[in-house]
Design a protein around this motif. Structure first.
Motif, PDB file in Angstrom:
ATOM      1  N   ARG A 138       0.841  -1.207   0.000  1.00 55.73           N
ATOM      2  CA  ARG A 138       0.000   0.000   0.000  1.00 55.73           C
ATOM      3  C   ARG A 138       0.869   1.247   0.000  1.00 55.73           C
ATOM      4  NH1 ARG A 138      -4.310  -2.252   3.004  1.00 55.73           N
ATOM      5  NH2 ARG A 138      -5.596  -3.150   1.359  1.00 55.73           N
ATOM      6  N   LYS A 139       1.911   1.176   0.839  1.00 56.02           N
ATOM      7  CA  LYS A 139       2.815   2.318   0.950  1.00 56.02           C
ATOM      8  C   LYS A 139       3.427   2.634  -0.416  1.00 56.02           C
ATOM      9  CE  LYS A 139       5.153   1.944   5.036  1.00 56.02           C
ATOM     10  NZ  LYS A 139       6.430   1.437   5.570  1.00 56.02           N
ATOM     11  N   ARG A 140       3.863   1.571  -1.092  1.00 56.69           N
ATOM     12  CA  ARG A 140       4.506   1.797  -2.394  1.00 56.69           C
ATOM     13  C   ARG A 140       3.524   2.403  -3.389  1.00 56.69           C
ATOM     14  NH1 ARG A 140       8.370  -3.472  -3.620  1.00 56.69           N
ATOM     15  NH2 ARG A 140       9.322  -3.544  -1.555  1.00 56.69           N
ATOM     16  N   ILE A 141       2.305   1.896  -3.365  1.00 52.19           N
ATOM     17  CA  ILE A 141       1.301   2.433  -4.296  1.00 52.19           C
ATOM     18  C   ILE A 141       1.043   3.903  -3.978  1.00 52.19           C
ATOM     19  CG2 ILE A 141      -1.094   2.277  -5.079  1.00 52.19           C
ATOM     20  CD1 ILE A 141      -0.988  -0.713  -4.506  1.00 52.19           C
ATOM     21  N   ALA A 142       0.909   4.209  -2.673  1.00 50.60           N
ATOM     22  CA  ALA A 142       0.603   5.578  -2.260  1.00 50.60           C
ATOM     23  C   ALA A 142       1.754   6.515  -2.626  1.00 50.60           C
ATOM     24  CB  ALA A 142       0.332   5.618  -0.764  1.00 50.60           C
ATOM     25  N   ALA A 143       2.995   6.033  -2.472  1.00 48.46           N
ATOM     26  CA  ALA A 143       4.146   6.887  -2.750  1.00 48.46           C
ATOM     27  C   ALA A 143       4.317   7.140  -4.245  1.00 48.46           C
ATOM     28  CB  ALA A 143       5.404   6.252  -2.164  1.00 48.46           C
ATOM     29  N   ASN A 144       3.944   6.188  -5.054  1.00 51.72           N
ATOM     30  CA  ASN A 144       4.138   6.316  -6.498  1.00 51.72           C
ATOM     31  C   ASN A 144       2.880   5.959  -7.280  1.00 51.72           C
ATOM     32  OD1 ASN A 144       6.795   7.132  -7.286  1.00 51.72           O
ATOM     33  ND2 ASN A 144       7.518   5.300  -6.217  1.00 51.72           N
ATOM     34  N   PRO A 145       1.812   6.702  -7.077  1.00 50.85           N
ATOM     35  CA  PRO A 145       0.536   6.292  -7.685  1.00 50.85           C
ATOM     36  C   PRO A 145       0.596   6.188  -9.209  1.00 50.85           C
ATOM     37  CG  PRO A 145       0.385   8.498  -6.727  1.00 50.85           C
ATOM     38  CD  PRO A 145       1.718   7.955  -6.330  1.00 50.85           C
ATOM     39  N   ASP A 146       1.516   6.872  -9.856  1.00 47.33           N
ATOM     40  CA  ASP A 146       1.581   6.787 -11.323  1.00 47.33           C
ATOM     41  C   ASP A 146       2.252   5.503 -11.780  1.00 47.33           C
ATOM     42  OD1 ASP A 146       0.552   9.269 -11.228  1.00 47.33           O
ATOM     43  OD2 ASP A 146       2.503  10.282 -11.470  1.00 47.33           O
ATOM     44  N   GLN A 147       3.109   4.996 -10.917  1.00 44.58           N
ATOM     45  CA  GLN A 147       3.887   3.840 -11.319  1.00 44.58           C
ATOM     46  C   GLN A 147       3.093   2.549 -11.186  1.00 44.58           C
ATOM     47  OE1 GLN A 147       7.669   3.722  -9.266  1.00 44.58           O
ATOM     48  NE2 GLN A 147       8.016   1.629  -9.972  1.00 44.58           N
ATOM     49  N   TYR A 148       2.152   2.513 -10.239  1.00 47.69           N
ATOM     50  CA  TYR A 148       1.473   1.250  -9.932  1.00 47.69           C
ATOM     51  C   TYR A 148       0.005   1.255 -10.311  1.00 47.69           C
ATOM     52  CZ  TYR A 148       5.484   0.026  -6.998  1.00 47.69           C
ATOM     53  OH  TYR A 148       6.730  -0.275  -6.541  1.00 47.69           O
ATOM     54  N   VAL A 149      -0.491   0.068 -10.599  1.00 50.07           N
ATOM     55  CA  VAL A 149      -1.934  -0.142 -10.645  1.00 50.07           C
ATOM     56  C   VAL A 149      -2.387  -0.211  -9.188  1.00 50.07           C
ATOM     57  CG1 VAL A 149      -3.730  -1.795 -11.236  1.00 50.07           C
ATOM     58  CG2 VAL A 149      -1.822  -1.427 -12.790  1.00 50.07           C
ATOM     59  N   ASP A 150      -3.477   0.442  -8.871  1.00 51.59           N
ATOM     60  CA  ASP A 150      -3.895   0.514  -7.472  1.00 51.59           C
ATOM     61  C   ASP A 150      -4.597  -0.772  -7.031  1.00 51.59           C
ATOM     62  OD1 ASP A 150      -4.472   1.258  -4.953  1.00 51.59           O
ATOM     63  OD2 ASP A 150      -6.032   2.710  -5.473  1.00 51.59           O
ATOM     64  N   TYR A 151      -3.854  -1.820  -6.994  1.00 50.49           N
ATOM     65  CA  TYR A 151      -4.455  -3.107  -6.632  1.00 50.49           C
ATOM     66  C   TYR A 151      -3.340  -4.053  -6.206  1.00 50.49           C
ATOM     67  CZ  TYR A 151      -7.541  -7.172  -6.891  1.00 50.49           C
ATOM     68  OH  TYR A 151      -8.287  -8.277  -6.586  1.00 50.49           O
ATOM     69  N   ILE A 152      -3.578  -4.826  -5.182  1.00 51.60           N
ATOM     70  CA  ILE A 152      -2.592  -5.832  -4.776  1.00 51.60           C
ATOM     71  C   ILE A 152      -3.144  -7.197  -5.150  1.00 51.60           C
ATOM     72  CG2 ILE A 152      -1.225  -6.768  -2.880  1.00 51.60           C
ATOM     73  CD1 ILE A 152      -1.956  -4.164  -1.334  1.00 51.60           C
TER      74      ILE A 152
END
Ligand code: SF4
Ligand code: SF4
Lengths: 409, 287
Positions: free
Chosen positions: B200-214
């Motif tokens: 979650r932290k990684r997604i929040a820190a780089n929202p452009d880089q990740y799909v918002d889903y684990i």
């Protein structure tokens, strides 16, 4: 076993027990029948293939893959074979529970057939096990996988075989001339029947439940949460069709074994069975339609699997159902037999559609059994028929019980 | 009659639960969650596609060294000699990699299927295979929604091969071989709960880089292997049709009804038998 032993010696023309058994083990009748000429080479080939299978591994003789781990031996031998063996529980239900005594003459042969089917078809499971030496694990209880449907099915097979052996045991006692044993054993029939029907309900549906977790792998036209119920309901008419079919053959092959009276009754019996088949098939068909509509499966119909599904439902359920109904009305025994054969083909289709044809239908390379898998399957069937014939020719299964049985009752 | 029977099944299910207590349906950790399930987080955006994990996995498990290199458009699969594979995909954001291995489901289909408890969900989280119990029925393979357990078809003493999250090393306090040797830091081992937090932290820190889903947080009821990706998960070959309910859930209803049928059926049959006792003379059939 002292006193029955004595009785034995006396009842079998004074021959000592072992001599009697040795005599019975010898083949009776002509050897070079068409059936023997075909079956013996197949069985020899089958045995060789089985040896290779245990020596080199399953992959050597089967086309099984990592994606399709269960093929013909499970899908046909076990799943389809057991459906056909369903006649035993249906008939014992009718005769011992519903007291429909007119079907009594069929019980023994059907139970024998059922018992042998379980021994051989369920026994085919052993051929398919990669590590068969561990087969004892789920039985002796050092590692019960109680959450497994297969665990349940395996146990039920085992218990049901015992129940069927008990149901059949009076015939063995009559063959051996063991009067006391016969009395005790036939006293246990009803108990065995009740236990057997309960087990059958659960494992006939259990065979379907085996595939519940393979939700993403089976074609949606054949997968639903109702597979267990479908398998159970269809086992009723699968079993009875087998009884009709098998009866029409026995009545020819073992003509001399069957009493005048039973030959006459045969027609009414077959008629009665056809009506029951028709009713069960109607229930089954309705269920299939409900599941189809409920599952909103229209989109799949216009595909090749969809046509295949329609063929199964219309050609092999609806059609034989109608045939059963009309031929019951018209009292047409030949037509009933035709219906039984179509029904059986339909059951084979259905079971294979769930277990093999519709399983991983989306794969580029589909599983198709090797000729060796087929030969082993035939070997299993032929061996069963051999044993069946051996028993029929010796024990009072089709023929009437020896006269002392009547005296005692 | 048949639909009734079904409802019957359902209603009985409730009673069945009581009758079936003591029967562990899904392999939840025995004695409650004393230990937390461990897992591995794989971050596809960090993966360099070096296939080092494949090599160390084979070494750690005594399997032949992998020789195949990946190729776009070719999806290699795990098999009886490869417990993990990395594939490359041409995606909407260019080249991306994806590692494949057992998902170590919270409620695994394979262990629910296994009739000998050879396939076993340890209380630490890894799903392991125990050869001395296995009878080689391959029901685990039929049931696993991810097609993970593989069978040695060409052996007289066949084994089931699958990733075990290096369970033995884990008990010794070490990390799985693949995690230990990932030069790009794409793999992290830890407790499942913490890994999800980290993801979650990684997604929040780089929202452009990740799909918002684990992927794996909810799939099949939650899995120990968790995935982060920069592109939709089906583009890197992950099955998105996986249901969020656990797979053993699918056969639970049936299993729960069993003890009840076992009690009720014989009673019912006996009753029927009594009720029809006087039908002997009536030779007309009637069902
Ligand atoms: S991915 Fe398959 S093999 Fe792995 S734990 Fe889940 S069900 Fe079992
Ligand atoms: S193959 Fe072995 S591990 Fe898999 S379900 Fe069968 S007994 Fe269990």
């Amino acid at each position: 076993m002292n006193s029955p032993g004595y009785a034995l010696a006396k009842d079998n023309d004074g021959k000592p027990f072992w001599k009697f058994i040795a005599g019975e083990l010898k083949p009776k009748g002509k050897f070079l029948t068409p059936f023997n000429i075909i079956s013996v080479p197949v069985m020899i080939a089958g045995l060789i293939i089985i040896v290779i299978r245990f020596w080199k591994g399953l992959g050597e003789v089967t086309n099984l893959t990592q994606e399709v781990p269960w093929g013909l031996w499970i899908g046909f031998d076990v799943v389809t074979g057991v459906a056909f063996a369903g006649g035993a529980y249906v008939l014992t239900f009718m005769v011992y529970i519903l007291n429909m005594k007119q079907y009594h003459s069929l019980v023994r042969v059907t139970v024998l057939n059922g018992f042998l089917a379980y021994v051989f078809y369920a026994g085919a499971l052993l051929l398919d096990l990669g590590r068969p030496w561990n087969v004892i694990n789920p039985i002796i209880g050092n590692s019960f996988g109680t959450s497994s449907v297969l665990f349940l099915v395996a146990w039920h097979f085992l218990l049901y075989m015992m129940a069927q052996l008990l149901e059949f045991s009076p015939a063995i006692a009559e063959w051996l001339g063991a009067r006391r044993a016969r009395k005790i054993l036939s006293g246990m029939t009803v108990g065995a029947v009740i236990f057997g029907i309960t087990l059958s309900t659960l494992h006939q549906s259990g065979l379907g439940a085996l595939y519940l977790m393979a939700k993403d792998k089976i074609h949606p036209l054949w997968y639903s949460e109702f597979i267990p119920v479908m398998f159970f309901v269809s086992s009723i008419f699968a079993g009875l069709s087998m009884v009709i079919f098998e009866g029409s053959i026995s009545h020819r092959v073992f003509f001399d074994q069957i009493s005048e009276e039973n030959h006459k009754k045969q027609k009414n019996i077959v008629r009665g069975l056809s009506k029951i088949c028709a009713v069960a098939m109607f229930a089954y068909f309705t269920l299939q339609v409900l599941v189809f509509i409920h599952g909103k499966r229209w989109e799949y119909l216009d595909t090749s699997m969809g046509y295949w599904y329609l063929l199964e439902m219309i050609g092999f359920v609806l059609l034989p159902m109608t045939l059963f109904f009309t031929s019951y009305r018209k009292n047409n025994i030949t037509l009933i037999r035709v219906a039984a054969i179509i029904t059986m083909l339909g059951i084979i289709m259905n079971r294979l559609n769930v277990t093999v044809i519709g399983f991983r239908w989306d794969q580029a390379i589909r599983y198709v059994p090797t000729w060796m898998e087929l030969v082993v399957t035939l070997t299993v069937i032929f061996t069963e028929i051999w044993i069946f014939r051996w028993v029929i020719n010796r024990m009072p299964v089709l023929r009437d019980s020896p006269s002392w049985v009547k005296d005692e009752e | 009659m048949d639909l009734n029977r079904r409802t019957f099944f359902r209603v009985l299910g409730a009673t069945g639960i009581a009758a079936a207590t003591g029967q562990r349906l899904a392999a939840a950790p025995p004695g409650g969650s004393l230990t937390e399930f461990s897992g591995i987080l794989y971050d596809s955006t960090l993966c360099a596609g070096c296939q080092n994990c494949e090599v160390t996995c084979a070494e750690a498990n005594g399997l032949p060294a992998p020789t195949a290199t990946m190729e776009a458009g070719v999806t290699r699969n795990t098999d009886e000699a490869h417990r993990t594979v990395v594939n490359t995909f041409t995606t909407s954001k260019g080249e991306a990699f994806c590692k494949k291995q057992c998902m170590h489901c919270n409620e695994p289909a394979c262990t629910a299927a296994c009739l000998t408890q050879a396939m076993y969900k340890t209380k630490e989280g890894p799903v392991i295979w125990r050869g001395e119990k296995c009878m080689g029925c391959r029901y685990c393979m039929v049931s696993c929604p991810f097609d993970i357990p593989k069978f040695e078809y060409h052996s007289a003493n066949p084994k089931i091969e699958k990733c075990t999250m290096c369970y033995e090393k884990m008990i010794d306090g070490k990390k799985p071989a693949c995690v230990e040797n990932c030069p790009a830091g794409a793999l992290v081992a830890g407790s499942r709960r913490e890994l999800i937090k980290e993801a979650r932290k990684r997604i929040a820190a780089n929202p452009d880089q990740y799909v918002d889903y684990i992927y794996g947080e909810h799939e099949a009821g939650g899995t120990g292997s968790l995935y982060l990706s920069g592109v939709p998960f089906d583009e890197i070959g992950l099955k998105t049709s996986i249901q969020t309910k656990s797979y053993p859930e699918l056969s639970k209803g049936f299993l729960y009804s069993v003890p009840t049928i076992f009690v009720l059926w014989p009673a019912l049959l006996l009753g029927l038998k009594e009720a029809t006792k006087n039908n002997n003379s009536n030779s007309e059939d009637h069902e």
